[in-house]
Design a protein around this motif. Sequence first.
Motif, PDB file in Angstrom:
ATOM      1  N   ALA A 214       0.860  -1.188   0.000  1.00  0.00           N
ATOM      2  CA  ALA A 214       0.000   0.000   0.000  1.00  0.00           C
ATOM      3  C   ALA A 214       0.890   1.229   0.000  1.00  0.00           C
ATOM      4  O   ALA A 214       2.032   1.190   0.453  1.00  0.00           O
ATOM      5  CB  ALA A 214      -0.919   0.011   1.220  1.00  0.00           C
ATOM      6  N   ASP A 220      -4.220   9.060   5.291  1.00  0.00           N
ATOM      7  CA  ASP A 220      -5.159   8.112   4.690  1.00  0.00           C
ATOM      8  C   ASP A 220      -4.827   6.678   5.102  1.00  0.00           C
ATOM      9  O   ASP A 220      -5.727   5.883   5.409  1.00  0.00           O
ATOM     10  CB  ASP A 220      -5.129   8.222   3.165  1.00  0.00           C
ATOM     11  CG  ASP A 220      -5.673   9.554   2.665  1.00  0.00           C
ATOM     12  OD1 ASP A 220      -6.423  10.217   3.431  1.00  0.00           O
ATOM     13  OD2 ASP A 220      -5.338   9.939   1.524  1.00  0.00           O
ATOM     14  N   LEU A 221      -3.538   6.332   5.092  1.00  0.00           N
ATOM     15  CA  LEU A 221      -3.149   4.977   5.485  1.00  0.00           C
ATOM     16  C   LEU A 221      -3.454   4.717   6.956  1.00  0.00           C
ATOM     17  O   LEU A 221      -3.803   3.591   7.333  1.00  0.00           O
ATOM     18  CB  LEU A 221      -1.667   4.760   5.210  1.00  0.00           C
ATOM     19  CG  LEU A 221      -1.274   4.662   3.736  1.00  0.00           C
ATOM     20  CD1 LEU A 221       0.246   4.566   3.597  1.00  0.00           C
ATOM     21  CD2 LEU A 221      -1.927   3.462   3.069  1.00  0.00           C
ATOM     22  N   ARG A 223      -5.963   5.616   8.472  1.00  0.00           N
ATOM     23  CA  ARG A 223      -7.396   5.321   8.587  1.00  0.00           C
ATOM     24  C   ARG A 223      -7.797   4.049   7.850  1.00  0.00           C
ATOM     25  O   ARG A 223      -8.933   3.601   7.958  1.00  0.00           O
ATOM     26  CB  ARG A 223      -8.216   6.499   8.035  1.00  0.00           C
ATOM     27  CG  ARG A 223      -8.134   7.772   8.870  1.00  0.00           C
ATOM     28  CD  ARG A 223      -9.139   8.800   8.409  1.00  0.00           C
ATOM     29  NE  ARG A 223      -8.821   9.307   7.075  1.00  0.00           N
ATOM     30  CZ  ARG A 223      -8.121  10.413   6.835  1.00  0.00           C
ATOM     31  NH1 ARG A 223      -7.651  11.129   7.853  1.00  0.00           N
ATOM     32  NH2 ARG A 223      -7.873  10.813   5.606  1.00  0.00           N
ATOM     33  N   ASP A 224      -6.861   3.485   7.073  1.00  0.00           N
ATOM     34  CA  ASP A 224      -7.173   2.297   6.283  1.00  0.00           C
ATOM     35  C   ASP A 224      -7.374   1.091   7.213  1.00  0.00           C
ATOM     36  O   ASP A 224      -6.491   0.782   8.013  1.00  0.00           O
ATOM     37  CB  ASP A 224      -6.025   2.023   5.312  1.00  0.00           C
ATOM     38  CG  ASP A 224      -6.297   0.849   4.403  1.00  0.00           C
ATOM     39  OD1 ASP A 224      -6.165  -0.296   4.868  1.00  0.00           O
ATOM     40  OD2 ASP A 224      -6.642   1.071   3.225  1.00  0.00           O
TER      41      ASP A 224
END
Length: 234
Positions: A214, A220-221, A223-224
């Motif tokens: 990823a 953003d990561l 929250r992934d």
Amino acid sequence: MSLLEVKGLKVAYGGIQAVRGIDLRVDEGELVCLIGANGAGKSSTLRAIMGLAQARGEIRLAGQRISGLATHAIARLGVSLVPEGRGIFPRMTVAENLAMGAYARRDAGVGQDYDRVYTLFPRLAERRTQVAGTLSGGEQQMLAIGRALMSRPRLLLMDEPSMGLAPLMVQKIYDTIRTIAQEGVTLLLVEQNANIALQVSQRAYVLESGSIAAAGASADLARDPAVRSAYLGH
């Protein structure tokens, strides 16, 4: 503008493929992190960029190909590594270790950089005549970072700066890393503590078994769901 560009990087140790053809970039002034489990290929990636591991693929610094160059040549082009395990010279003093970081410089600004390091790490200023091997683990990490900064790097590579440190010292080290980034130094950070790495960086790459699983903005990561489950303890 990309300061560092890596394309198709492969690193193998005998029959073991540690890095499997990854692509990554670090833009001028960015703080980018590589996260992943032990054995994911994070440290091998840094070692390849620094010329310390035999690798295939293309590595460019500000457009100039550096893959295949000797480590000392890469260092002279402005890349500096804070290695995993610190790698200080234990029988030399703090000041002598810092001097080793500036060994290739002939400019008049070296004295200013001593002052800069001692300002970032007042504890090193207090211990400048102390033999480095007698410092605490956190102080040795400060010294390893300070020594790397003495070369005035265009690109600073950092390998597991929080390893083996108490939580309070980890916070102090990362407060300093934030300051270094705010001063405009470009950083590529390898860190197993994904929580703090994603907090301080703008972008991140997640490595799994030598491949990028990823990539994207660190926020953003963080929250992934897959990243949170695998690396953030959620």
